[in-house]
Design a protein around this motif. Structure first.
Motif, PDB file in Angstrom:
ATOM      1  N   TYR A  20      42.440  33.382  42.037  1.00 28.49           N
ATOM      2  CA  TYR A  20      42.722  34.650  41.398  1.00 28.49           C
ATOM      3  C   TYR A  20      41.842  35.731  42.016  1.00 28.49           C
ATOM      4  O   TYR A  20      40.679  35.492  42.333  1.00 28.49           O
ATOM      5  N   GLY A  21      42.432  36.924  42.182  1.00 29.74           N
ATOM      6  CA  GLY A  21      41.652  38.080  42.590  1.00 29.74           C
ATOM      7  C   GLY A  21      41.580  39.065  41.440  1.00 29.74           C
ATOM      8  O   GLY A  21      42.469  39.089  40.593  1.00 29.74           O
ATOM      9  N   VAL A  22      40.564  39.895  41.407  1.00 32.16           N
ATOM     10  CA  VAL A  22      40.454  40.908  40.363  1.00 32.16           C
ATOM     11  C   VAL A  22      41.263  42.128  40.789  1.00 32.16           C
ATOM     12  O   VAL A  22      41.060  42.677  41.878  1.00 32.16           O
ATOM     13  N   LEU A  62      37.824  54.574  31.908  1.00 30.59           N
ATOM     14  CA  LEU A  62      36.788  53.562  32.111  1.00 30.59           C
ATOM     15  C   LEU A  62      35.398  54.167  31.980  1.00 30.59           C
ATOM     16  O   LEU A  62      35.165  55.318  32.346  1.00 30.59           O
ATOM     17  N   GLU A  63      34.492  53.379  31.443  1.00 30.79           N
ATOM     18  CA  GLU A  63      33.092  53.748  31.421  1.00 30.79           C
ATOM     19  C   GLU A  63      32.555  53.723  32.851  1.00 30.79           C
ATOM     20  O   GLU A  63      33.079  53.005  33.715  1.00 30.79           O
ATOM     21  N   LEU A  97      34.284  47.529  38.932  1.00 31.66           N
ATOM     22  CA  LEU A  97      35.597  47.336  39.536  1.00 31.66           C
ATOM     23  C   LEU A  97      35.587  47.717  41.006  1.00 31.66           C
ATOM     24  O   LEU A  97      36.188  47.042  41.845  1.00 31.66           O
ATOM     25  N   GLU A  98      34.841  48.777  41.348  1.00 26.40           N
ATOM     26  CA  GLU A  98      34.847  49.263  42.730  1.00 26.40           C
ATOM     27  C   GLU A  98      33.939  48.449  43.651  1.00 26.40           C
ATOM     28  O   GLU A  98      34.277  48.179  44.787  1.00 26.40           O
ATOM     29  N   GLN A  99      32.753  48.014  43.112  1.00 27.82           N
ATOM     30  CA  GLN A  99      31.752  47.400  43.984  1.00 27.82           C
ATOM     31  C   GLN A  99      31.701  45.876  43.878  1.00 27.82           C
ATOM     32  O   GLN A  99      31.535  45.190  44.875  1.00 27.82           O
TER      33      GLN A  99
END
Length: 804
Positions: free
Chosen positions: A596-598, A666-667, A674-676
């Motif tokens: 699975y990938g995020v 998003l906080e 999510l980005e890093q």
């Protein structure tokens, strides 16, 4: 309100955190592999605490002996008398006393002989050499019916000479006391007896004689040779289970004094210290013995030349050897004019211990090279893991008894052989290492059960299993790749696969596959506990605490289990339950892996990913064949519109606007994660099954695309809520290309074929055999010439080791 059945089961499943075993209303009930052992273990009390230590009110009986015995070499008989002083340290009054009469197992009517059964009829008649009736078997059956064995009791009297009423029940003797023996009181009484000694090569027991036809001499190994006080203790009362051959001996500590009268030219090895060396040894032999005490290598006390001269003398005169032994639970001895004797000293607990070996010339060169050195090594290694050896001597005696232990003395088999072709004296690699192993094992029994005095009649594993484990550790310290009999988990796998098993926690007389159950499985379990579950530091500390707590005391299984948990600070009930109370096996299977990938939620990225996944799918056979099929839209381009230019994987403005709106919700930390963090991570869901039933830790070897391998260790508690099936999440920085469960074979997994993903092909060999076309050719058999008896060559005075 009572829930409907289906809802009730579903509620239970949620309570158990969605256990995989709760798949339907009809599923099997949840099995708690981590249930505590309180329901099986005795309740702690003032004698034995919940921590596994002796309690403040712990008590133990004691028996002191003075024995006078005579060995009749010609008649192969012992005649003796003893004076026993029995000390009642229990809180109970005793109206009668029980003693062991183990030699009665050799009586013609002994239960030990009458309960013997044969293998299956098919096994006897199969012609299979391993299972069929052998000459030795038939000889033993015949001799057992003819041999007049067992104790002949001629007198049982009190200290003032009055006869005491007694009853013999097979291998047990009950003495009825005129007045009950109150707590704190002692009683002294005497017994006279005699018995015939068995030929150990015919009636294989734990003691006996070996006759040498070439020089007409005999080695006597004498044990279980006197009526011995049975144990009386808090957990059992009188331990008077009959001696049926498997369950060994449960005895009380005491001081012994022995006067052993033997042929004048015999040499005697015995439990205890020799008191009259000036009467039985020459001045030169006494000088050698004194020198050996300070030597760090074995020195000869009786030389091969002296032993050879004694073999030829054979006088009818006698002399008496006097020994004393303090705080031992038993005594044994050996006597022969054939004995060569070597010795050396070693330090143990601030005192000098004598390591000694007695063996005939037939034992050399093997015995002189290895026996005493193996004795020394055993003590040095066992001291590390338990306590300092407390006795003055440790002796190894070679004779027909293959391996048996007593305080300070052990009987060990194994000798070189005569090469049939050259007549040279040789020994195989197996013979060498078996000898070293059996000496370490039998000397090691001084610690368990001769000092940590467990009930052998009830629990064989408490001495044999623990001792086999320490034997393995000692052997590995002898040399690299020592060929140990057990210890390594892979060596117990065949037994764990087998069908006719009983739990380790089974009475000694009811064990199936005796050696595998009582020696090998517990030794392996403890090695796994040390290496895989606790680690060496925690295990070694806890095991040493058990040895120190119960030194010169009588522990039960519960005391061992509780001490190991108490001193390691680890709940091990699941381990004892699985390994000692069941016949479950380890078989953990990797059933499948999903990657699975995020999701980044970015339509440009996610739709491109989905398009790539679609493209990676195989093209159907129909699509392959339809590629050459003429298409209507190709002949009429006006039929094409927007959807012919764009597919479902095209990112639209609506997708982009939705992404921007979602990002704003998003906080900051969620957006950063999510980005890093999610980018570049690979998530795998691994499905595992516990097929064998025995829960164990997971040892996962993760192989990455770069070739790097990572070991992830997961405690056994991962199975707590779902003991049959679980899923485990693995996160890696690069793609995973392989996964292996238990890569070092450290859990005794019985089926390694399901331990890898992707599955691995197991290499093996297929044997091809030539067809035998001449079976049952009676004409050929009749015409085969008779073969003359083989003439054996004389042995040459050459000794060389030979690896076979």
């Amino acid at each position: 309100m009572r829930l409907p059945v289906t809802l009730h089961v579903l509620a239970l499943c949620f309570t158990l955190l969605s256990s995989a075993s709760c798949l339907s209303a009809g599923a099997a009930p949840f099995e708690d592999k981590f249930r505590q052992l309180e329901e099986l273990l005795p309740t702690p009390n003032a004698y034995r605490t919940a921590s596994g230590a002796p309690g403040h009110a712990y008590w133990q009986q004691r028996a002191d002996y003075v024995i006078r015995a005579r060995l009749d070499e010609a008649r192969r008989e012992i005649s003796a008398s003893e004076q026993i002083t029995y000390h009642n340290r229990s809180p109970d009054s005793l109206a009668y006393l029980w003693l062991q009469l183990d030699q009665n197992g050799l009586r013609k009517d002994a239960d030990q002989r009458r309960v013997l059964s044969a293998p299956s009829r098919q096994a006897w008649l199969s012609g299979n050499e391993d299972e069929a009736l052998k000459f030795e078997d038939f000889r033993a059956i015949h001799e057992g019916r003819e041999f007049d064995g067992g104790f002949n009791l001629t007198s049982v009297k009190s200290a003032n000479g009055k006869p005491l009423h007694y009853v013999v029940n097979q291998t047990m003797l009950r003495i009825d006391l005129p007045v009950a023996l109150a707590p704190g009181q002692s009683i002294t009484f005497g017994i006279d007896w005699s018995y015939k000694i068995n030929d150990q090569k015919v009636l294989v027991e734990r003691s006996g004689y070996e006759y040498f036809e070439d020089d007409k001499n005999t080695i006597f190994q004498v044990a279980q040779w006197f009526p011995r006080m049975a144990a009386y203790y808090d957990a059992v009362g009188w331990q008077h289970k009959q001696f049926l051959g498997s369950g060994e001996f449960t005895l009380e500590f005491g001081d012994y004094e022995m006067y052993l009268t033997v042929p004048f030219d015999h040499v005697v090895a015995a439990t205890g210290e020799l008191q009259n060396a000036s009467d039985v040894l020459s001045a030169a032999q006494r000088e050698r013995l004194a020198k050996a005490r300070n030597s760090n290598t074995p020195l000869l006390v009786i030389t091969p030349e002296e032993a050879l001269a004694a073999e030829k003398s054979q006088t009818t005169a006698t002399k008496t050897w006097h020994f004393k032994a303090a705080n031992v639970r038993d005594v044994a001895w050996a006597s022969s004019r054939k004995f060569i004797w070597d010795a050396q000293g070693l330090d143990s607990g601030g005192k000098r211990v004598m390591a000694m070996s007695y063996y005939p010339k037939e034992g050399n060169p093997l015995w002189q090279q290895y026996s005493t050195r193996a004795v020394v090594h055993a003590i040095e290694q066992y001291n590390k893991y338990s306590f300092d050896y407390p006795y003055p001597n440790a002796i190894s005696v070679n004779g027909a008894v293959g391996g048996m232990e007593y305080p300070m003395i052990s009987f060990n088999g194994g000798r070189p052989v005569k090469d049939k072709k050259t007549g040279e004296i040789t020994y195989s690699k197996t013979t060498k290492y078996d000898l070293i192993s059996v000496i370490i094992h039998e000397v090691g029994h001084n610690y368990f059960p001769m000092i940590v005095n467990s009930d052998e009649r009830q629990w064989t594993w408490m001495d044999e299993g623990l001792n086999s484990f320490l034997q393995y550790l000692a052997e590995q310290a002898w040399e690299e790749h020592f060929p140990s009999w057990n210890g390594e988990p892979r060596k117990i796998v065949d037994y764990m696969r087998s069908q006719n098993q009983v739990p380790i926690m089974t009475n000694s007389e009811s064990l199936l596959q005796f050696t595998a159950n009582a020696y090998d499985k517990p030794a392996t379990a403890l090695n796994i506990l040390r290496e895989t579950i606790l680690g060496r530091e925690l295990f070694d500390f806890a095991f040493k605490q058990y040895a120190l707590r119960w030194k010169f005391k009588r522990p039960t299984p519960a005391d061992f289990f509780r001490t190991m948990e108490d001193a390691s600070g680890t709940d091990l009930d699941w381990f004892w339950r699985g390994w000692f109370y069941t016949t479950d096996a380890v078989d953990i299977s990797i059933d499948g892996i999903s990657e699975y990938g995020v999701s980044t939620k970015n339509p440009e990225i996610e739709k491109a990913w989905k398009k790539a996944q679609k493209a990676a799918q195989p093209i159907s056979i129909s699509d392959q064949r339809n590629q050459l099929l003429p298409k209507k839209v190709d002949t009429d381009p006006t039929l094409k519109d927007f959807y012919n230019q764009h597919d479902e994987f095209t990112a639209t403005n609506k997708d982009r606007n939705s992404y921007v709106e979602e990002q704003e919700t998003l906080e900051p930390w969620e957006r950063k994660l999510l980005e890093q963090r999610a980018q570049g991570k690979h998530l795998y869901l691994v499905d595992l099954s516990n097929i064998g039933g025995l829960v164990m830790p997971l040892i996962l070897e993760i192989e990455l695309k770069s070739g790097k391998k990572i070991i992830e260790r997961v405690p056994a508690e991962v199975w707590r809520y779902s003991p049959k099936k679980i899923s485990k999440v693995i996160i890696t920085d690069e793609p995973m290309v392989g996964l292996v469960q238990d890569p070092y074979w450290e859990t005794a997994d019985i089926d390694t074929s399901n331990n890898a993903w992707p599955r691995k092909i197991a290499p093996s060999r297929l044997e091809l055999f030539k067809q035998d076309r001449d079976k049952n050719n009676l004409m050929k058999d009749f015409n085969t010439p008779l073969k003359a008896p083989e003439t054996k060559p004389e042995a040459k005075a050459v000794a060389r080791p030979e690896t076979k």
